[in-house]
Design a protein around this motif. Sequence first.
Motif: not given
Length: 350
Positions: A33-39, A75-77
């Motif tokens: 949840f943290l790395a996904g939106p930031i990426t 990748a983030s999605c």
Amino acid sequence: MCDFLTDNSSCENLECYMVLTWAEQTAIGSICFLAGPITFLENALVLGVIAATASLRQRPTYLFIASLALADVFASCFFTTSFLDFHLFRRSDGPTAYLFKLGGVTMAFTSSVGSLLLTALDRYLCIQQASSYKLLLTRRRAVLGLLMLWTATILVSFLPLIGWRCPTGLAPPCSRLFPYINQGYLAFWTSFALVLLALILCAYALILWKAHSHELTMTGLQGAAGTGQARMRIDIRLARTFGLILIILVSCWLPALSFMLADVSVVLTRTQQRAFAFCSTLCLVNSAVNPLLYALRCRELRVALLQLVQRLCVIGRCRKSTEGLAAGLPSTGDNNCTAITEDGTPGNRT
């Protein structure tokens, strides 16, 4: 608890692959949840700056960086939604739906590593063939290389969906890390990723060696007392930069790839499956770090970003002032207003 060797009936709904405890789900879910939106935001910003700047779009270096950013956006999605949907919400898809989602994740990460390789080769050509670099690597050849990369990536990633899947469904001897995945395909893809990583390491090692040799040559020609110290500073900066890039790359990818190789030869325990779930999130962390290492370190891209922000601010201020003036003026029948043209003279527009 299920055992791959003795009990296959409990794997009908992929329960044997949903191995995370509640605490592990909370921890890994927080990372996603943290790395996904930031990426997503970082790489979307890089893509937007390159797309909005004509001078950057024409250069092969920034085309490769844009390809890397696009792969990391995917990748983030794909990874975040698929990983959370499977391990946290425990969604049991059929073979076709699951392999389609896994193909999207595989495509994103494979394209990311492939784009890193093209970026490394671009930097190697820039320092190895400095005089003829622009002739060797034209924009047309860069676009052709990217098309070949993405075509090969899509083909390799969706081979299980096309037909190279586990013949026994969820039963052994198929993968214990990914449902419906043939161990032969897993060995093939892991070897392919390791070859890409090895080529990246070789490219950066050659870059550092070439830069060191070049500085030694310049020191011998100039013979200045302070040149040796300057050469040492340049070598140290290059070594630190490339060392940081390679340490992050290897640290994020090698643990997950090691588990995949082990899955081909031995039967993994549930503890090892849980460890792999954590290691796989490191690949997403690598996608979050890539824009900081490859894009935002470039001075030209930072300048283009600042110019884009300034243009957006000017447009926003002009729009607000225009709306304020329109609110205070009486409306006319033909809705005409006066604007300032590029040469500074007032002109009418409808």
